[in-house]
Design a protein around this motif. Structure first.
Motif, PDB file in Angstrom:
ATOM      1  N   ALA A 276      -6.821   2.476  -8.665  1.00 14.43           N
ATOM      2  CA  ALA A 276      -5.911   3.052  -7.673  1.00 14.43           C
ATOM      3  C   ALA A 276      -6.493   4.337  -7.086  1.00 14.43           C
ATOM      4  CB  ALA A 276      -4.549   3.332  -8.311  1.00 14.43           C
TER       5      ALA A 276
ATOM      6  N   LEU B 125      -9.252   3.382  -4.581  1.00 16.07           N
ATOM      7  CA  LEU B 125      -8.687   2.833  -3.355  1.00 16.07           C
ATOM      8  C   LEU B 125      -7.988   3.911  -2.545  1.00 16.07           C
ATOM      9  CD1 LEU B 125      -7.238  -0.531  -4.712  1.00 16.07           C
ATOM     10  CD2 LEU B 125      -9.183  -0.253  -3.170  1.00 16.07           C
ATOM     11  N   HIS B 126      -7.266   4.780  -3.218  1.00 14.60           N
ATOM     12  CA  HIS B 126      -6.559   5.850  -2.507  1.00 14.60           C
ATOM     13  C   HIS B 126      -7.552   6.766  -1.787  1.00 14.60           C
ATOM     14  CE1 HIS B 126      -3.152   8.597  -1.776  1.00 14.60           C
ATOM     15  NE2 HIS B 126      -4.057   9.560  -1.936  1.00 14.60           N
TER      16      HIS B 126
ATOM     17  N   VAL C 103      -3.094   3.451   6.144  1.00 14.11           N
ATOM     18  CA  VAL C 103      -2.754   3.345   4.719  1.00 14.11           C
ATOM     19  C   VAL C 103      -2.190   4.683   4.266  1.00 14.11           C
ATOM     20  CG1 VAL C 103      -3.654   2.987   2.389  1.00 14.11           C
ATOM     21  CG2 VAL C 103      -4.519   1.594   4.291  1.00 14.11           C
TER      22      VAL C 103
ATOM     23  N   VAL D  13      -2.094   4.645  -2.361  1.00 11.49           N
ATOM     24  CA  VAL D  13      -2.267   3.547  -3.320  1.00 11.49           C
ATOM     25  C   VAL D  13      -1.780   4.062  -4.664  1.00 11.49           C
ATOM     26  CG1 VAL D  13      -3.847   1.916  -4.396  1.00 11.49           C
ATOM     27  CG2 VAL D  13      -4.271   2.697  -2.039  1.00 11.49           C
TER      28      VAL D  13
ATOM     29  N   THR E  23      -0.363  -0.807  -2.577  1.00 14.83           N
ATOM     30  CA  THR E  23      -1.021  -0.174  -1.430  1.00 14.83           C
ATOM     31  C   THR E  23       0.000  -0.079  -0.308  1.00 14.83           C
ATOM     32  OG1 THR E  23      -3.154  -1.109  -2.071  1.00 14.83           O
ATOM     33  CG2 THR E  23      -2.954  -0.306   0.186  1.00 14.83           C
TER      34      THR E  23
ATOM     35  N   THR F 242       4.027  -2.870   1.869  1.00 12.22           N
ATOM     36  CA  THR F 242       3.277  -2.643   0.628  1.00 12.22           C
ATOM     37  C   THR F 242       2.497  -3.907   0.291  1.00 12.22           C
ATOM     38  OG1 THR F 242       4.850  -1.045  -0.288  1.00 12.22           O
ATOM     39  CG2 THR F 242       3.416  -2.189  -1.846  1.00 12.22           C
TER      40      THR F 242
ATOM     41  N   TRP G 261     -11.028  -4.605  -7.568  1.00 11.98           N
ATOM     42  CA  TRP G 261     -11.192  -4.047  -6.232  1.00 11.98           C
ATOM     43  C   TRP G 261     -12.477  -3.231  -6.235  1.00 11.98           C
ATOM     44  CZ3 TRP G 261      -8.611  -4.693  -1.696  1.00 11.98           C
ATOM     45  CH2 TRP G 261      -7.332  -5.277  -1.725  1.00 11.98           C
TER      46      TRP G 261
END
Length: 266
Positions: free
Chosen positions: A11, A14-15, A43, A46, A55, A62, A73
């Motif tokens: 997370a 990805l964030h 976005v 996340v 996400t 979401t 991921w």
């Protein structure tokens, strides 16, 4: 193996790569989302929830994903070669001008209204690495079915969210009981420390690339029992054993030391 600590790290990656950026590429490769196009949307964040990833995207949407056993991921720079697996294993691509996030072998991928996230994660118990962590509630959930084997109870995400098969085996070893011991027979003092022990282990690994429960950082010495059969126990030198234990959906390999851990075994 993705558990609460590795999902939190995913997370974060990805964030960092996606949050605050507008999507210039969107490709969701599952039949029910094949026509969805998220390009042009920003976005927002996340967020991990137990073993789930949420996400959140502009417009009240979401994208919910779950890694289960071998999903992942990966984040790539524009000119970087994608190395997460063959192309037919890709289930999602989210990209902006600076980074591209690629989801491989995702067994769960669905698009929800953000207001409906509870449909995906509302059943979860307190998150060991989340702001809703509540040790008393977690212990109450675990003890609600006293005849249930400890290992199964720990894996049930409705009791507490974030424990997987690795931590399950390790927690049982540290407590000195087998994963097949009915949780109601767990000595009171061990039951009282169970939620804190679970949280301590996940917290200790939330920033680590190599998971450890022993405090050691050498190959073959990071875990007490998981994956170590039939090698000798690091405490007593008895060969570690492996058996199968269900989690409510399927059986999984479970490791224990027959000398250091008391209780029923297969």
């Amino acid at each position: 193996m993705p558990e609460g600590d590795t999902v939190l790290q995913a997370a974060r990656r990805l964030h960092t790569a996606l949050a605050g950026h507008t999507l210039t590429r969107s490709d969701l490769r599952v039949p029910k989302l094949a026509t969805v196009d998220l390009t042009g949307r920003t976005v927002l964040d996340v967020t991990p929830r137990g073993k789930h990833l949420l996400t959140r995207i502009e417009g009240g949407l979401t994208l919910h994903s779950h890694l289960r056993m071998d999903g992942s991921w990966r984040v790539y720079a524009p000119d970087e070669r994608w190395r997460g697996g063959p192309g037919h294993q890709i289930r999602a691509i989210l990209g902006n001008a600076e980074r591209t996030a690629v989801g491989y072998r995702l067994p769960v991928l669905e698009l929800l209204r953000t207001t409906d996230e509870y449909k995906a994660v509302g059943h979860l118990g307190p998150d060991l690495l989340g702001p809703d962590w509540d040790p008393e509630r977690a212990l109450g959930n675990l003890l609600a079915a006293p005849d249930r084997p400890l290992g199964e109870a720990l894996l049930d995400q409705r009791n507490l969210a974030g424990i997987g098969n690795v931590f399950k085996s390790e927690i049982c070893f540290i407590l000195g009981v087998t994963p097949w011991l009915p949780i109601g027979e767990l000595p009171k003092e061990k039951g009282a420390r169970l939620p804190a022990l679970c949280k301590k282990l996940l917290e200790a690994n939330r920033d680590r690339s190599s998971r450890t429960t022993t405090g050691r950082d050498r190959d073959g010495q990071r875990l007490f029992v998981y994956g170590r059969a039939p090698r000798p126990c690091m405490r007593c030198r008895t060969p570690i054993r492996v058996g199968e234990q269900g989690d409510g959906s399927r059986s999984r390999p479970t490791y224990w030391c027959p000398t250091c851990q008391s209780g029923p075994t297969p």
